[in-house]
Design a protein around this motif. Structure first.
Motif, PDB file in Angstrom:
ATOM      1  N   ASN A 195       0.829  -1.216   0.000  1.00 11.99           N
ATOM      2  CA  ASN A 195       0.000   0.000   0.000  1.00 11.99           C
ATOM      3  C   ASN A 195       0.861   1.262   0.000  1.00 11.99           C
ATOM      4  O   ASN A 195       0.531   2.258  -0.660  1.00 11.99           O
ATOM      5  CB  ASN A 195      -0.926  -0.002   1.213  1.00 11.99           C
ATOM      6  N   ARG A 196       1.949   1.226   0.747  1.00 14.60           N
ATOM      7  CA  ARG A 196       2.845   2.385   0.771  1.00 14.60           C
ATOM      8  C   ARG A 196       3.444   2.640  -0.604  1.00 14.60           C
ATOM      9  O   ARG A 196       3.438   3.783  -1.099  1.00 14.60           O
ATOM     10  CB  ARG A 196       3.963   2.162   1.793  1.00 14.60           C
ATOM     11  N   GLU A 197       3.947   1.586  -1.241  1.00 12.75           N
ATOM     12  CA  GLU A 197       4.562   1.752  -2.546  1.00 12.75           C
ATOM     13  C   GLU A 197       3.540   2.142  -3.601  1.00 12.75           C
ATOM     14  O   GLU A 197       3.847   2.894  -4.528  1.00 12.75           O
ATOM     15  CB  GLU A 197       5.275   0.453  -2.951  1.00 12.75           C
ATOM     16  N   ARG A 198       2.319   1.643  -3.479  1.00 17.14           N
ATOM     17  CA  ARG A 198       1.270   2.041  -4.411  1.00 17.14           C
ATOM     18  C   ARG A 198       0.959   3.531  -4.277  1.00 17.14           C
ATOM     19  O   ARG A 198       0.802   4.243  -5.271  1.00 17.14           O
ATOM     20  CB  ARG A 198       0.007   1.217  -4.167  1.00 17.14           C
ATOM     21  N   SER A 199       0.889   3.989  -3.048  1.00 16.12           N
ATOM     22  CA  SER A 199       0.613   5.411  -2.811  1.00 16.12           C
ATOM     23  C   SER A 199       1.756   6.287  -3.332  1.00 16.12           C
ATOM     24  O   SER A 199       1.518   7.316  -3.979  1.00 16.12           O
ATOM     25  CB  SER A 199       0.402   5.664  -1.320  1.00 16.12           C
ATOM     26  N   LEU A 200       2.995   5.898  -3.065  1.00 16.67           N
ATOM     27  CA  LEU A 200       4.148   6.675  -3.532  1.00 16.67           C
ATOM     28  C   LEU A 200       4.230   6.663  -5.060  1.00 16.67           C
ATOM     29  O   LEU A 200       4.564   7.683  -5.682  1.00 16.67           O
ATOM     30  CB  LEU A 200       5.430   6.107  -2.922  1.00 16.67           C
ATOM     31  N   ALA A 201       3.928   5.512  -5.671  1.00 20.13           N
ATOM     32  CA  ALA A 201       3.935   5.442  -7.132  1.00 20.13           C
ATOM     33  C   ALA A 201       2.873   6.351  -7.730  1.00 20.13           C
ATOM     34  O   ALA A 201       3.089   6.987  -8.780  1.00 20.13           O
ATOM     35  CB  ALA A 201       3.701   3.994  -7.575  1.00 20.13           C
ATOM     36  N   LEU A 202       1.747   6.435  -7.082  1.00 18.21           N
ATOM     37  CA  LEU A 202       0.676   7.312  -7.551  1.00 18.21           C
ATOM     38  C   LEU A 202       1.114   8.769  -7.507  1.00 18.21           C
ATOM     39  O   LEU A 202       0.899   9.534  -8.457  1.00 18.21           O
ATOM     40  CB  LEU A 202      -0.567   7.098  -6.677  1.00 18.21           C
ATOM     41  N   ILE A 203       1.747   9.158  -6.425  1.00 21.06           N
ATOM     42  CA  ILE A 203       2.236  10.529  -6.301  1.00 21.06           C
ATOM     43  C   ILE A 203       3.286  10.823  -7.367  1.00 21.06           C
ATOM     44  O   ILE A 203       3.267  11.875  -8.020  1.00 21.06           O
ATOM     45  CB  ILE A 203       2.822  10.759  -4.895  1.00 21.06           C
ATOM     46  N   ASN A 204       4.214   9.886  -7.578  1.00 24.63           N
ATOM     47  CA  ASN A 204       5.253  10.100  -8.598  1.00 24.63           C
ATOM     48  C   ASN A 204       4.666  10.152  -9.998  1.00 24.63           C
ATOM     49  O   ASN A 204       5.204  10.828 -10.883  1.00 24.63           O
ATOM     50  CB  ASN A 204       6.300   8.974  -8.513  1.00 24.63           C
ATOM     51  N   LYS A 205       3.577   9.431 -10.230  1.00 24.28           N
ATOM     52  CA  LYS A 205       2.917   9.463 -11.537  1.00 24.28           C
ATOM     53  C   LYS A 205       2.294  10.826 -11.795  1.00 24.28           C
ATOM     54  O   LYS A 205       2.399  11.381 -12.896  1.00 24.28           O
ATOM     55  CB  LYS A 205       1.844   8.371 -11.583  1.00 24.28           C
ATOM     56  N   LEU A 206       1.681  11.386 -10.798  1.00 25.36           N
ATOM     57  CA  LEU A 206       0.981  12.664 -10.972  1.00 25.36           C
ATOM     58  C   LEU A 206       1.923  13.863 -10.851  1.00 25.36           C
ATOM     59  O   LEU A 206       1.683  14.905 -11.456  1.00 25.36           O
ATOM     60  CB  LEU A 206      -0.134  12.785  -9.928  1.00 25.36           C
ATOM     61  N   TYR A 207       2.978  13.706 -10.077  1.00 26.72           N
ATOM     62  CA  TYR A 207       3.922  14.804  -9.864  1.00 26.72           C
ATOM     63  C   TYR A 207       5.348  14.308 -10.127  1.00 26.72           C
ATOM     64  O   TYR A 207       6.079  13.984  -9.194  1.00 26.72           O
ATOM     65  CB  TYR A 207       3.812  15.348  -8.433  1.00 26.72           C
ATOM     66  N   PRO A 208       5.768  14.220 -11.415  1.00 28.12           N
ATOM     67  CA  PRO A 208       7.111  13.706 -11.721  1.00 28.12           C
ATOM     68  C   PRO A 208       8.231  14.603 -11.200  1.00 28.12           C
ATOM     69  O   PRO A 208       9.337  14.125 -10.936  1.00 28.12           O
ATOM     70  CB  PRO A 208       7.120  13.630 -13.254  1.00 28.12           C
ATOM     71  N   ASP A 209       7.970  15.889 -11.081  1.00 31.02           N
ATOM     72  CA  ASP A 209       8.983  16.819 -10.584  1.00 31.02           C
ATOM     73  C   ASP A 209       8.664  17.200  -9.143  1.00 31.02           C
ATOM     74  O   ASP A 209       7.528  17.118  -8.692  1.00 31.02           O
ATOM     75  CB  ASP A 209       9.024  18.081 -11.455  1.00 31.02           C
ATOM     76  N   TYR A 210       9.713  17.657  -8.478  1.00 31.63           N
ATOM     77  CA  TYR A 210       9.537  18.017  -7.074  1.00 31.63           C
ATOM     78  C   TYR A 210       8.679  19.280  -6.950  1.00 31.63           C
ATOM     79  O   TYR A 210       8.840  20.264  -7.665  1.00 31.63           O
ATOM     80  CB  TYR A 210      10.887  18.286  -6.403  1.00 31.63           C
ATOM     81  N   THR A 211       7.727  19.222  -6.012  1.00 34.17           N
ATOM     82  CA  THR A 211       6.934  20.395  -5.639  1.00 34.17           C
ATOM     83  C   THR A 211       6.664  20.308  -4.141  1.00 34.17           C
ATOM     84  O   THR A 211       6.684  19.204  -3.564  1.00 34.17           O
ATOM     85  CB  THR A 211       5.583  20.446  -6.381  1.00 34.17           C
ATOM     86  N   PRO A 212       6.391  21.425  -3.503  1.00 37.11           N
ATOM     87  CA  PRO A 212       6.045  21.367  -2.076  1.00 37.11           C
ATOM     88  C   PRO A 212       4.819  20.481  -1.813  1.00 37.11           C
ATOM     89  O   PRO A 212       4.756  19.806  -0.780  1.00 37.11           O
ATOM     90  CB  PRO A 212       5.758  22.836  -1.724  1.00 37.11           C
ATOM     91  N   THR A 213       3.870  20.498  -2.770  1.00 37.63           N
ATOM     92  CA  THR A 213       2.673  19.659  -2.604  1.00 37.63           C
ATOM     93  C   THR A 213       3.044  18.185  -2.591  1.00 37.63           C
ATOM     94  O   THR A 213       2.568  17.407  -1.763  1.00 37.63           O
ATOM     95  CB  THR A 213       1.669  19.928  -3.734  1.00 37.63           C
ATOM     96  N   LYS A 214       3.899  17.802  -3.554  1.00 36.20           N
ATOM     97  CA  LYS A 214       4.336  16.416  -3.615  1.00 36.20           C
ATOM     98  C   LYS A 214       5.078  16.028  -2.330  1.00 36.20           C
ATOM     99  O   LYS A 214       4.858  14.952  -1.766  1.00 36.20           O
ATOM    100  CB  LYS A 214       5.249  16.204  -4.823  1.00 36.20           C
ATOM    101  N   ASP A 215       5.933  16.895  -1.885  1.00 34.52           N
ATOM    102  CA  ASP A 215       6.694  16.617  -0.665  1.00 34.52           C
ATOM    103  C   ASP A 215       5.754  16.404   0.518  1.00 34.52           C
ATOM    104  O   ASP A 215       5.948  15.511   1.343  1.00 34.52           O
ATOM    105  CB  ASP A 215       7.650  17.782  -0.402  1.00 34.52           C
ATOM    106  N   SER A 216       4.717  17.237   0.574  1.00 35.25           N
ATOM    107  CA  SER A 216       3.750  17.125   1.662  1.00 35.25           C
ATOM    108  C   SER A 216       2.985  15.810   1.589  1.00 35.25           C
ATOM    109  O   SER A 216       2.743  15.153   2.607  1.00 35.25           O
ATOM    110  CB  SER A 216       2.771  18.300   1.602  1.00 35.25           C
ATOM    111  N   MET A 217       2.609  15.411   0.345  1.00 36.30           N
ATOM    112  CA  MET A 217       1.871  14.161   0.181  1.00 36.30           C
ATOM    113  C   MET A 217       2.732  12.955   0.532  1.00 36.30           C
ATOM    114  O   MET A 217       2.249  11.998   1.138  1.00 36.30           O
ATOM    115  CB  MET A 217       1.361  14.050  -1.256  1.00 36.30           C
ATOM    116  N   VAL A 218       4.005  12.992   0.132  1.00 37.65           N
ATOM    117  CA  VAL A 218       4.901  11.891   0.468  1.00 37.65           C
ATOM    118  C   VAL A 218       5.029  11.766   1.980  1.00 37.65           C
ATOM    119  O   VAL A 218       4.999  10.653   2.541  1.00 37.65           O
ATOM    120  CB  VAL A 218       6.278  12.107  -0.184  1.00 37.65           C
ATOM    121  N   ASP A 219       5.179  12.900   2.656  1.00 36.38           N
ATOM    122  CA  ASP A 219       5.265  12.869   4.121  1.00 36.38           C
ATOM    123  C   ASP A 219       4.009  12.271   4.741  1.00 36.38           C
ATOM    124  O   ASP A 219       4.069  11.510   5.715  1.00 36.38           O
ATOM    125  CB  ASP A 219       5.486  14.289   4.660  1.00 36.38           C
ATOM    126  N   MET A 220       2.861  12.618   4.148  1.00 39.84           N
ATOM    127  CA  MET A 220       1.593  12.129   4.683  1.00 39.84           C
ATOM    128  C   MET A 220       1.470  10.610   4.499  1.00 39.84           C
ATOM    129  O   MET A 220       1.005   9.899   5.399  1.00 39.84           O
ATOM    130  CB  MET A 220       0.430  12.829   3.967  1.00 39.84           C
TER     131      MET A 220
END
Length: 501
Positions: free
Chosen positions: A289-314
């Motif tokens: 589940n963790r890897e699925r969630s992280l893969a989803l974030i990387n799919k939608l946000y390929p580049d670094y953004t504060p939003t992506k960073d926040s979602m990864v932390d969450m």
């Protein structure tokens, strides 16, 4: 005074009866206690005047007989038998549907309260939503009202117990399906969480998904929660606007990444933390589940953004605590003592508070003995199997001790089976055996031998007999290997006891 009391009673009955009024004129000659009993029945089921009088006569006669029996010194058994006979009189007065109507209404309050409290407890236990709570409230309500009806109606113990058993079996079989669905609530909440982290789901659609999810959990209890969720989600999110969710849930790239990343993550933990196979089984769903969630974030946000960073932390904050908890609890079973493993598996073993206390005392004693031995023999290793066998045999049940030894030695038994298979192949002895079945057979054999050796470490005679009994049913694959004089037993660190066959 008696006439005045009757007048007050009749007035109160006439005021509060509403839909049902008793025949006050006909009942005026009966004692107040009888009038109250007739009123109790009449407010729950319709009675004609003739039935009210007949019921009053029965109650009056019952009271006189019961009071006479008590004053004559008859025992509780005799008095209870009279009460049961009186229930039979009541049942004969009314037809079965009307009698059941009375019993159901008479026990309805208790049944409703029990159902409500049970539903509250289940909602707290599973953290379910209001949908599942209503389901449990209704079903437990039906169950309890039927139990109340049977308990009040039947005087024959055998008939009553048979009817109760049937009702409990039917409703508990149904409830087991609902409990399974409720247990899936955690998976549903977790999945909604990471989908919401990408794009907030429409509340009404989310509710529809939940209803389909719980319905399918009950309809298909053999399916995994993940498969059930996929089906429910597809049923609701099926428009072009939902392409994003399809890509996130079913995209081949995402799936491949999750599979690879999960395997690598678990392999790293096995190598670094030396976690047991039991821990791998527990931790795998969280890793996936963790890897699925992280893969989803990387799919939608390929580049670094504060939003992506926040979602990864969450995401990490959501999944890492249970992962860390399993790692800490596992604590390297292969190298841990049997007592330490028993303490870590206290929940799975169902240990009592007294068992936990005794285990902790034993662990403290073992650690003290190891420290004392280390001070005298810095290069040595304290052999604790006799002490652990004695303590765990006294503290744990046979099944609990078996589970502890299985957790400790399953990995070793698996490795031994792998070495055995390689040796079979090396010597051309594998042609008549299936690799999978052979691996399982040899793993079970080695595990049984290790368990017997350590369980009976307190007595060499019992130890020898236990291991010998296992060797008498030695698998053919193992016997072929041991018939070759150059083959070395995998029990390199144990006495010759293992291969005295």
């Amino acid at each position: 005074m008696k006439n005045r009391l009757f007048s007050i009673l009749c007035f109160a009955i006439c005021v509060h009866t509403q839909a049902q009024t008793i025949d006050t004129a006909s009942l005026s000659s009966y004692p107040p206690s009888v009038i109250i009993k007739v009123y109790d029945v009449a407010t729950k089921v319709a009675l004609t005047s003739a039935e009210q009088i007949l019921l009053a006569d029965i109650y009056k006669s019952q009271e006189m007989e019961l009071s006479a029996a008590i004053l004559n010194g008859n025992g509780v058994t005799y008095v209870d038998s009279m009460k049961r006979r009186n229930i039979g009189y009541f049942n004969s007065l009314l037809t079965m549907p009307r009698a059941d109507e009375y019993y159901i209404k008479n026990g309805g309050g208790r049944a409703a309260t029990t159902a409500r409290l049970t539903a509250d407890m289940i909602q707290y236990k599973y953290n379910t939503d209001s949908i599942m709570r209503r389901y449990f409230n209704d079903i437990y309500g039906w169950r309890e009202i039927q139990i109340e009806r049977i308990w009040q109606r039947h005087t024959d113990t055998t008939i009553r117990n048979n009817n109760l058993s049937q009702i409990i079996y039917v409703y508990d079989s149904l409830l087991s399906v609902y409990h399974h669905a409720a247990a899936g609530g955690s998976y549903l909440a977790s999945t909604f969480h990471y989908l919401d982290s990408v794009q907030t789901l429409d509340t009404s659609k989310k509710g529809t998904v939940a209803r389909h999810y719980y319905a399918d959990c009950m309809k298909y209890p053999y399916r995994s929660f993940a498969d059930v969720f996929d089906s429910a989600f597809n049923h609701v999110f099926n428009t072009p606007a939902d392409t994003l969710y399809y890509a996130c849930l079913y995209g081949k790239e995402i799936y491949t990444h999750v599979l690879t990343a999960s395997q690598l993550a678990i392999a790293g933990m096995v190598k670094r933390d030396k976690i047991s196979s039991y821990a791998v089984q527990q931790i795998s769903p969280y890793i996936a589940n963790r890897e699925r969630s992280l893969a989803l974030i990387n799919k939608l946000y390929p580049d670094y953004t504060p939003t992506k960073d926040s979602m990864v932390d969450m995401i990490i904050a959501l999944y890492q605590p249970p992962i860390d908890s399993i790692l800490a609890k596992d604590g390297n079973y292969n190298n841990g003592s049997q007592i330490d493993i028993a303490i870590k598996l206290s929940l799975e073993l169902g240990l009592t508070g007294d068992q936990k206390d005794q285990l902790q005392i034993s662990l403290d004693q073992l650690n003290a003995m190891k420290l004392e031995y280390k001070n005298e023999n810095p290069a040595g290793e304290y052999d604790s199997k006799v002490f652990e066998s004695e303590r765990l045999t006294n503290i744990l049940s046979t099944d609990q001790y078996t589970d502890v030894l299985t957790s400790k030695f399953y990995g070793s038994a698996t490795n031994m089976a792998v070495l055995d298979w390689k040796e079979l192949v090396k010597n051309g002895l594998e042609v008549n055996f299936d690799s999978s079945n052979t691996h399982l057979t040899l793993t079970n054999y080695h595990l049984a031998t290790l368990i017997a050796f350590y369980r009976y470490a307190l007595s060499q005679e019992e130890q020898y007999l236990a291991v010998r009994r296992i060797q008498e049913v030695m698998p053919d694959q193992m016997r072929l290997l041991l018939e070759r004089w150059e083959y070395r037993t995998p029990y390199a660190d144990t006495p010759d006891l293992f291969y005295q066959w």
